[in-house]
Structure formats: structure tokens, C-alpha cells
Design a protein around this motif. Structure first.
Motif, mmCIF file in Angstrom:
data_model
loop_
_atom_site.group_PDB
_atom_site.id
_atom_site.type_symbol
_atom_site.label_atom_id
_atom_site.label_comp_id
_atom_site.label_asym_id
_atom_site.label_seq_id
_atom_site.Cartn_x
_atom_site.Cartn_y
_atom_site.Cartn_z
ATOM 1 N N ASP A 186 30.432 -82.186 44.607
ATOM 2 C CA ASP A 186 29.554 -83.353 44.462
ATOM 3 C C ASP A 186 28.653 -83.499 45.691
ATOM 4 O OD1 ASP A 186 30.579 -83.968 41.998
ATOM 5 O OD2 ASP A 186 31.947 -85.527 42.727
ATOM 6 N N THR A 187 29.226 -83.292 46.872
ATOM 7 C CA THR A 187 28.438 -83.407 48.104
ATOM 8 C C THR A 187 27.380 -82.317 48.175
ATOM 9 O OG1 THR A 187 30.363 -84.335 49.245
ATOM 10 C CG2 THR A 187 28.565 -83.520 50.623
ATOM 11 N N ALA A 188 27.765 -81.102 47.795
ATOM 12 C CA ALA A 188 26.800 -80.001 47.785
ATOM 13 C C ALA A 188 25.656 -80.284 46.813
ATOM 14 C CB ALA A 188 27.504 -78.695 47.416
ATOM 15 N N HIS A 189 25.990 -80.821 45.648
ATOM 16 C CA HIS A 189 24.943 -81.130 44.669
ATOM 17 C C HIS A 189 24.042 -82.258 45.152
ATOM 18 C CE1 HIS A 189 25.635 -78.465 41.281
ATOM 19 N NE2 HIS A 189 26.945 -78.633 41.424
ATOM 20 N N GLU A 190 24.603 -83.234 45.836
ATOM 21 C CA GLU A 190 23.767 -84.304 46.392
ATOM 22 C C GLU A 190 22.749 -83.735 47.376
ATOM 23 O OE1 GLU A 190 26.335 -87.167 48.150
ATOM 24 O OE2 GLU A 190 27.240 -87.779 46.244
ATOM 25 N N LEU A 191 23.200 -82.800 48.201
ATOM 26 C CA LEU A 191 22.284 -82.168 49.155
ATOM 27 C C LEU A 191 21.191 -81.380 48.444
ATOM 28 C CD1 LEU A 191 24.592 -80.878 52.032
ATOM 29 C CD2 LEU A 191 22.666 -82.442 52.261
ATOM 30 N N THR A 192 21.576 -80.632 47.415
ATOM 31 C CA THR A 192 20.563 -79.833 46.703
ATOM 32 C C THR A 192 19.537 -80.733 46.024
ATOM 33 O OG1 THR A 192 21.924 -79.677 44.677
ATOM 34 C CG2 THR A 192 22.140 -77.902 46.302
ATOM 35 N N LYS A 193 19.972 -81.881 45.515
ATOM 36 C CA LYS A 193 19.024 -82.795 44.873
ATOM 37 C C LYS A 193 18.025 -83.338 45.883
ATOM 38 C CE LYS A 193 22.076 -84.263 41.103
ATOM 39 N NZ LYS A 193 22.880 -85.384 40.532
ATOM 40 N N THR A 194 18.523 -83.687 47.066
ATOM 41 C CA THR A 194 17.623 -84.184 48.107
ATOM 42 C C THR A 194 16.656 -83.102 48.549
ATOM 43 O OG1 THR A 194 19.308 -85.732 48.899
ATOM 44 C CG2 THR A 194 17.504 -85.210 50.403
ATOM 45 N N ILE A 195 17.181 -81.915 48.783
ATOM 46 C CA ILE A 195 16.338 -80.803 49.230
ATOM 47 C C ILE A 195 15.298 -80.449 48.175
ATOM 48 C CG2 ILE A 195 16.352 -78.320 49.739
ATOM 49 C CD1 ILE A 195 19.125 -78.810 51.061
ATOM 50 N N SER A 196 15.724 -80.405 46.913
ATOM 51 C CA SER A 196 14.812 -79.971 45.850
ATOM 52 C C SER A 196 13.715 -80.989 45.571
ATOM 53 C CB SER A 196 15.589 -79.676 44.567
ATOM 54 O OG SER A 196 16.208 -80.842 44.064
ATOM 55 N N SER A 197 13.871 -82.221 46.089
ATOM 56 C CA SER A 197 12.818 -83.222 45.913
ATOM 57 C C SER A 197 11.714 -83.073 46.953
ATOM 58 C CB SER A 197 13.418 -84.636 45.989
ATOM 59 O OG SER A 197 13.855 -84.932 47.309
ATOM 60 N N ASN A 198 11.939 -82.232 47.940
ATOM 61 C CA ASN A 198 10.948 -82.019 48.991
ATOM 62 C C ASN A 198 10.040 -80.848 48.664
ATOM 63 O OD1 ASN A 198 11.980 -84.153 50.506
ATOM 64 N ND2 ASN A 198 13.469 -82.848 51.559
ATOM 65 N N SER A 199 9.011 -80.684 49.457
ATOM 66 C CA SER A 199 8.008 -79.644 49.224
ATOM 67 C C SER A 199 8.599 -78.243 49.359
ATOM 68 C CB SER A 199 6.867 -79.796 50.233
ATOM 69 O OG SER A 199 6.145 -78.599 50.379
#
Length: 256
Positions: A186-199
């Protein structure tokens, strides 16, 4: 196109990919086949619109490292193949997150060190115990670990060969976060969601700029380590270390 493999699985969810190390019977230990398939999987993902990648192990174990039942020549071939995979991950324009459950030991930890971020189960076991079996961390461990946690702590971990918990790894900066076991993915997926929202362009430039100070020395150093490992792998200490490990006894190393 996803790689066809019995030991690597690639799972896609919109712009996020998961690479699963899939040798659960061997605790996801590295092998030549796994390393080569991993290299191919990373190369394939580089050609997609994936925005972040999670690397994890099947059945709640990241990776127990290399296979000590191999001959010295087979071991070196595995190390060389692992270095190819580690280089591919380290130089990818896509951020990689290692989701460490259970254990990341030896080559398994070296693979995690090549990733950009690491999330660990607070009770996980992490370490580079190669010196206890007569070899050394020759797939990037000596290079990456020193840069991530500092030379003094890196030497302590490698020279003693001891394992540390995910919680201690977080306090040393070896992993970004240590969480309760059920929360790793869950923590890893939260990070990927944040990262993937950036440029994506900004992310790629950030990775290239951050790695530039170290990438060439690290990669060139890893290739030098493979040559050094050829000498060490043929030494009686490695044969004794492997045999002792497989027999469940303390090794008796000869004097220098």
C-alpha cells in the motif's frame, strides 16, 4: 510487450507496473534466467508510457540472494547477468521502488539498492552477508551501499555480514520507510501514485541529474567487481563457505 518468463511476472495497472520476482520455492533467489528476464522486462518497460515501477518478490519475500549451489563459473555468470539487470534499473528514466517484504539479502539487497526508493517491512531482514561464505558483494553492493548509508556503516554491515531489520535500515537511511508488514505494498502504491502525477520529463531529468555524480563510477566499478569476483570465486574460502552454509555449520577459513 511483457516478457514471457517463468521466473518474472510483469503486472500492469494503468501507468504503474509491478515486476514480480517469481521463484518462491527458492525464496526468489537470483539466477541467470531471472536476471536476464529482468533485464528484458526493464528494457521493455522503458519503451512504454509507464510512469513508475514497483519491484517485489512473490509470496512475501523480496529475494534471498544468489544460489550457492552453483559452480564458481556459474556463479560468475549469474553475477554478470545480475549486473546487467541492475544497470538497466539504475539507468532507467522510470522511477523504481523496491517493496521489501521478508528478506532482501545478498544479491537481493543489491537489486533493491539499484532502485530509486525502498519501502521495507519493519521486521524484514536486510544485509550483505557474502563475506561469511568467502565472497564479497560483487553486484553493486559495495558501490551503492556506501553512497546510500555512508562508508562507515556500509563497511560495518559488509565486513560483519550481519543482517539488520527493516526498522534499523530505515534509521540508517538504507530504506526510505519501514512499515508494518501488511502496509508495504500500500505504501509503495501511494508513492507511485504521487510520482506518476508529476511531470514525466521532470522526473526523468531529476533521475539523470541525481545519478550523474555516481552513475558512471558505479557502473564501471561494478564491471571491475565482476572481474575481481572471478578470482575470489575460485579461492578455497568460497568453496568452504558455500559447503558450510549448505551443511548448516560454521565455516573454517584458511589463513591468508
Amino acid at each position: 510487450m511483457p516478457v514471457e518468463s517463468d521466473v518474472i511476472a510483469v503486472e500492469m495497472n494503468d501507468s504503474i507496473a509491478e515486476i514480480v520476482l517469481n521463484r518462491p520455492e527458492q525464496k526468489n533467489a537470483l539466477s541467470q534466467t531471472l536476471a536476464r528476464d529482468l533485464t528484458e522486462a526493464v528494457a521493455n518497460l522503458n519503451e512504454t508510457d509507464v510512469r513508475a515501477v514497483i519491484v517485489r518478490g512473490a509470496e512475501n519475500t523480496f529475494s534471498a540472494g544468489g544460489d550457492l549451489q552453483q559452480s564458481p563459473d556459474e556463479f560468475i555468470e549469474e553475477v554478470s547477468a545480475s549486473v546487467d539487470a541492475i544497470e538497466k534499473i539504475h539507468t532507467s528514466p522510470i522511477p523504481y521502488i523496491a517493496a521489501i517484504e521478508g528478506a532482501a539479502v545478498g544479491g537481493g539487497l543489491e537489486l533493491a539498492l539499484a532502485c530509486d526508493l525502498r519501502i521495507a517491512d519493519e521486521n524484514a531482514s536486510l544485509g550483505l552477508p557474502e563475506t561469511t561464505v568467502g565472497i564479497f558483494p560483487c553486484a553493486g553492493g559495495t558501490r551503492f551501499l556506501s553512497r546510500i548509508i555512508g562508508t562507515a556503516r556500509a563497511k560495518e554491515l559488509m565486513l560483519t555480514g550481519r543482517l539488520i531489520s527493516g526498522e534499523q535500515a530505515a534509521s540508517w537511511g538504507l530504506v526510505n520507510r519501514a512499515v508494518e508488514p501488511p502496509a508495504v505494498m500500500d505504501t509503495a502504491h501511494e508513492l507511485t501514485k504521487t510520482i506518476s502525477s508529476n511531470s514525466p520529463t521532470g522526473i526523468e531529468a531529476t533521475l539523470r541529474s541525481t545519478n550523474e555524480a555516481f552513475s558512471r563510477p558505479v557502473i564501471e566499478g561494478m564491471r571491475w567487481d565482476v572481474d575481481l569476483a572471478r578470482t575470489v570465486a575460485d579461492h578455497p574460502d568460497f568453496q568452504e563457505g558455500k559447503q558450510a552454509f549448505l551443511e548448516g555449520r560454521d565455516p573454517e577459513f584458511q589463513d591468508r
